[in-house]
Design a protein around this motif. Structure first.
Motif: not given
Length: 477
Positions: A3-6, A11-21, A53-56
């Protein structure tokens, strides 16, 4: 597939992953029903903890964008995607060009099976029940073996030598075409052959003369190239050669079975056409789309066989003899055109798929094609006779058939005023497909009538369908 995610920084790993998904889901990049990677796998891919990842996933599931299915995984919720238009056409520099293409009327497409009436007199289609499945399957298996043993490189743009040789032999035998293997380019249906010839022969403003009524997709191809299409009327002898305008660069004709009316071009008119083409320096496209099926009289020579000046391009197709879905056609090109068309073919799609080419080459060389044509000829002849009998019988007060000796469609003209649109609508309501003749007229005043294709409709369906047509005609007066 990953899956293409950068992820940037730590910092703010959950927020970054959340916004991209979330963005991927709402834009439609992650389609409804798409499965996301397991949390452990995505964590390893991104170099983050599994908890991130689980939290996101948990937040997105709470918001309804994701849905978890026990024992299966995490999926994009079906209602959550929302594809957004990134750029509207009016904002583009090519907006005017796009508008011209979009303004072209829809070509002669076939409806999908779910939307077709049960009894459909559609033209240009064959019945699947006549297709030799077993023979074709054997040829396809042979083609797969050949491809497995191949080098893995691209094939020749002109087509496989085996198929070009088979085509040359077939059309020399069945249509009297004079050609060598080296004169043939295999295409994705006759449609691509017309497109390639138009690409190399025409410039914006070039004049193309074609029959009116005539084959609408060809007209649209020429117009899309920026050409000026001159409509030339036809009569009982075919295209009226004397009306071809000066300055014409390309002439499109269907001399063996005029589309859609059906009459063949007379010998004197053919001679006049060739003389006029030489006088103008024009290329003639002979579209010989279905003349392998002939029911009356002596066979006529192809126009190409009469050409001594190298001005005729002969275009043929296997869509009418086998199945339209195969998309296999060819062009027999005079020396002046061959090199240019070959370059255009290579630039367009490199070459036609080799799997059906190998299969068709064997299908022809083993004699299966001629056997299939003979078998279909018997079936089509019976359907044609039944149609003609009904048109001369209980349908005679309303229609007269245009004399034709080949192909698998009949054109009919109305003897009395008929609301054709209403007739077609009412017929569709009782599961009968009818098709108007007027669709193929452009500048010449349209004649009212119907085109009855008998390639796809089963023989036993013809009488019940025509019974319903007769009853509707009696009702609407």
């Amino acid at each position: 597939m990953e899956l293409h995610v950068v992820i940037k920084g730590r910092k703010d790993l959950v927020e970054q992953l959340y916004q991209q998904l979330r963005t991927a889901i709402e834009s439609g990049r992650l389609a409804a029903g798409a499965q996301l990677p397991p949390s452990r796998l995505l964590a390893e891919q991104l170099g983050v903890s599994r908890k991130t990842v689980s939290d996101t996933y948990a937040v997105l599931t709470y918001e309804g964008l994701l849905v978890g299915k026990v024992g299966r995984g995490t999926f994009v919720n079906a209602w959550a995607t929302r594809a957004e238009q990134l750029q509207r056409a009016p904002d583009l520099a090519c907006a005017d060009t796009l508008a011209k293409w979009q303004a072209l009327p829809f070509s002669l497409g076939h409806p999908d099976r779910d939307n077709r009436p049960r009894r459909d007199f559609i033209g240009g289609a064959t019945t699947r029940n006549q297709f030799p499945q077993d023979e074709w399957r054997r040829c396809t298996q042979d083609a797969l073996r050949r491809i497995a043993q191949s080098s893995g490189f691209y094939s020749q743009p002109a087509g496989l030598p085996a198929l070009r040789s088979a085509i040359a032999g077939h059309i020399a035998f069945s249509r009297g075409v004079k050609c060598r293997d080296q004169d043939i380019v295999v295409t994705n249906g006759a449609q691509q052959a017309l497109d390639l010839i138009a690409r190399v022969a025409l410039e914006p403003g070039s004049i193309v003369a074609m029959e009116d009524p005539g084959y609408t997709p060809a007209r649209l191809i020429f117009k899309a190239m920026g050409a000026t299409v001159a409509s030339v009327p036809v009569d009982a002898h075919g295209l009226q050669v004397a009306l071809i305008p000066d300055g014409t660069r390309l002439i499109y004709v269907t001399p063996s079975h005029q589309f859609p009316l059906g009459m063949p071009m007379s010998q004197s008119r053919r001679e006049a056409l060739l003389a006029r083409a030489v006088e103008l320096g024009a290329i003639v496209i002979e579209d010989d789309y279905d003349s392998e099926f002939r029911y009356e009289g002596r066979p006529t020579d192809s126009l190409q066989s009469m050409d001594t000046q190298g001005v005729v391009t002969y275009v043929g197709t296997f869509s009418k003899t086998l199945l339209p879905e195969l998309r296999l056609g060819y062009a027999v090109l005079p020396p002046a055109l061959f090199g240019a068309v070959l370059k255009a073919k290579q630039l367009t799609d490199q070459h036609t798929s080799t799997l059906p080419q190998w299969a068709l080459a064997k299908f022809i060389s083993e004699g299966y094609l001629l056997k299939h044509i003979r078998r279909c000829h018997t079936v089509y002849a019976g359907r044609r006779e039944r149609l003609l009998a009904r048109l001369a019988g209980d349908l005679a007060p309303w229609f007269s058939s245009v004399p034709t000796v080949a192909g698998f469609h009949l054109a009919t003209l109305c003897k009395v005023p008929i609301d054709i649109a209403l007739l077609i609508k009412r017929a569709h309501e009782v599961d009968v497909g009818l098709h108007p003749l007027a669709l193929f007229f452009h500048e010449v005043p349209a004649q009212t009538g119907l085109v009855f294709g008998f390639g796809a409709i089963e023989t036993l369906d013809i009488d019940p369908a025509l019974d319903k047509v007769r009853d509707i005609l009696l009702e609407i007066g």
